[in-house]
Scaffold this active site. Structure first.
Site, PDB file in Angstrom:
ATOM      1  CG  HIS B  38      -2.254  -0.788   0.944  1.00 29.80           C
ATOM      2  ND1 HIS B  38      -2.284  -2.128   0.852  1.00 29.80           N
ATOM      3  CD2 HIS B  38      -3.271  -0.227   0.678  1.00 29.80           C
ATOM      4  CE1 HIS B  38      -3.541  -2.359   0.659  1.00 29.80           C
ATOM      5  NE2 HIS B  38      -4.320  -1.480   0.479  1.00 29.80           N
ATOM      6  CE  LYS B  39       6.419   4.592   3.430  1.00 26.53           C
ATOM      7  NZ  LYS B  39       7.132   5.215   2.237  1.00 26.53           N
TER       8      LYS B  39
END
Lengths: 285, 184
Positions: B38-39
């Site tokens: 996600h990052k």
């Protein structure tokens, strides 16, 4: 003098980390089945059924009970009259435990869940380093207990340094509050490990050690703390969080409390939350 | 509580039928992703770059599976705790993501994004990764293999069982369930 071969320790650890991750132990299954019969929420009952079905599949197919196969945590109790035979190129007991863990996580297709730095976060690739708590004791005991501790439940744990004036009520409210805050996150029905006393770091260790108690749900031998465990279990189950947080009567499977002497100025309390996939196993040599 | 069988990708009309507490069985493809993936996705969006996956109409499953044994598509594959993705999720819903699958409560920003962009948050049973793996037929790493268990995978699922926790109308099964069974 008892002699322990490090190669034997390594091999035992290799098997132990796999078996613990594939097979929910009988004491845990007994509590889960007992609690399933007490759950009235339909959604909660479905969750219990799935937990039991999951444990059958994991055992039969040698699959992780949970994909989070945990940090590898060890409690080593070793007698002062035990001598280590450093065979097979193993230089230390720590190396034997680490090597057994590496082999077990690899051969068992278990997940590698350790990053080498908390901020830079690169996976170490072999689930080491392991976490070892050493206890040197008189005699010839040699016992190693393994806990596969997942991150989701561990993250819901807490330590608080109370003033002694907070008393028993302060301790109990904090435990219930910690379980309530955790809510659906730590995979309820949870096991709640509580450490009261000691100091800052020792309270946390006590909380974790309380999770090792066998069988799951048995009581502290001190009736004062046994009563506290019963009361806390009832209060936590009155929170209504229920299995997987979907609402129900069973939020916790068990509460274990351990205590220790502490400073006249202090009353530390630690609460270590554990998920329903309570994976704790030991061996002795 | 209703039961729905849905196939990905899904439309807003399908999402509109789903209410908190309903059971759903998902068939089709899901993308997997957790903290590190996600990052990386959000960093790409911030830099104005293209994503390795098109999230439109899709579901993201928050999971980091155990390695597959030979001959199996995947290992144990249950949900991870979702709040760690809360800071990233609204951006993905804005891009057309329709659902996320995990366990544990979401924050207000995520719940608002579900209403605003017409999405759902659903849970599968945490700690039942061996059982859940039975609904997964194929798995293929499509981005960030260096992340190991955290790589983005495209998985093919059949009747993947979930419960709707948050719907697009503000319904919240965790809040409703707790209220129903709580004793003061």
């Amino acid at each position: 003098m008892k002699i322990i071969r490090l190669s034997e320790v390594r091999d035992k650890i290799k098997d132990l980390v796999q078996t613990a991750n594939f097979e929910l132990q009988d004491d845990v299954l007994d509590v889960i089945k007992d609690m399933e019969s007490k759950e009235v929420s339909p959604a909660g009952k479905v969750v219990f059924e799935q937990i039991l079905e999951n444990s059958r599949i994991a055992r039969e197919e040698k699959l992780g009970l949970c994909q989070d196969t945990g940090l590898a945590i060890f409690f080593v109790e070793m007698g002062e009259d035990v001598e280590l035979d450093k065979d097979d190129g193993l230089g230390s007991l720590k190396e034997a435990i680490s090597e057994g863990t590496r082999l077990g996580y690899k051969e068992g297709y278990l997940r590698k869940s350790v990053v080498e730095d908390p901020i830079r976060r690169k996976n170490t690739g072999d689930n080491t380093p392991v976490f070892i708590h050493w206890e040197l004791e008189p005699g010839e005991i040699f016992k190693i207990t393994f806990v596969a501790k997942g991150g989701g439940a561990e993250n819901m744990s807490a330590v608080r340094m109370f003033a002694p004036a907070a008393g028993q009520e302060g301790v109990e409210d904090f435990v219930v509050e910690t379980a309530d805050k955790g809510g659906s996150n730590p995979c309820p029905p949870i096991v709640v490990g509580v450490g009261v006393g000691g100091n800052f770091e020792y309270s946390a260790l006590l909380a974790k050690k309380s999770l090792l108690r066998k069988p799951l749900g048995s009581h502290n031998p001190d009736p004062f703390y046994a009563d506290m465990e019963t009361r806390l279990l009832e209060r936590i189950n009155n929170l209504g969080i229920g299995p997987q947080g979907m609402g129900g009567r069973i939020t916790a499977l068990a509460v274990h409390v351990e205590s220790f002497p502490c400073h006249i100025a202090s009353m530390p309390v630690a609460v270590n939350i554990q998920c329903h996939s309570h994976r704790v196993m030991s061996f002795e040599l | 509580m209703a039961e729905h069988r849905i196939t990905t990708p899904v439309s807003d009309e399908v999402i509109a039928k789903l209410k908190s507490g309903d059971s759903i069985f998902i068939t089709g493809y899901l993308y997997t992703g957790r903290d590190s993936a996600h990052k990386k996705l959000i960093d790409l969006i911030t830099e104005g770059k293209e994503l390795p996956i098109d999230v439109k109409g899709q579901f993201i499953y928050y999971v980091g599976p155990t390695p597959a044994r030979p001959g199996k598509p995947i290992g144990s594959a249950g949900p991870t705790t979702s709040y760690r993705m809360d800071s990233y999720a609204p951006t993905l819903y804005e891009l057309g993501l329709k659902g996320s699958i995990g366990k544990g409560a979401r924050n207000e920003e995520v719940k608002d994004a579900l209403k605003k962009y017409k999405g759902v948050y659903v849970a599968s049973v945490g700690g039942a990764g061996a059982l859940i793996s039975k609904s997964i037929e194929e798995a293929e790493i499509i981005a960030y293999p260096e992340l190991g268990p955290e790589a983005i995978r495209r998985i093919k699922v059949k009747d993947f069982p979930c419960i709707i926790i948050n719907d697009m109308y503000g319904g919240d099964l965790y809040e409703e369930g707790k209220k129903q069974f709580r004793k003061e």
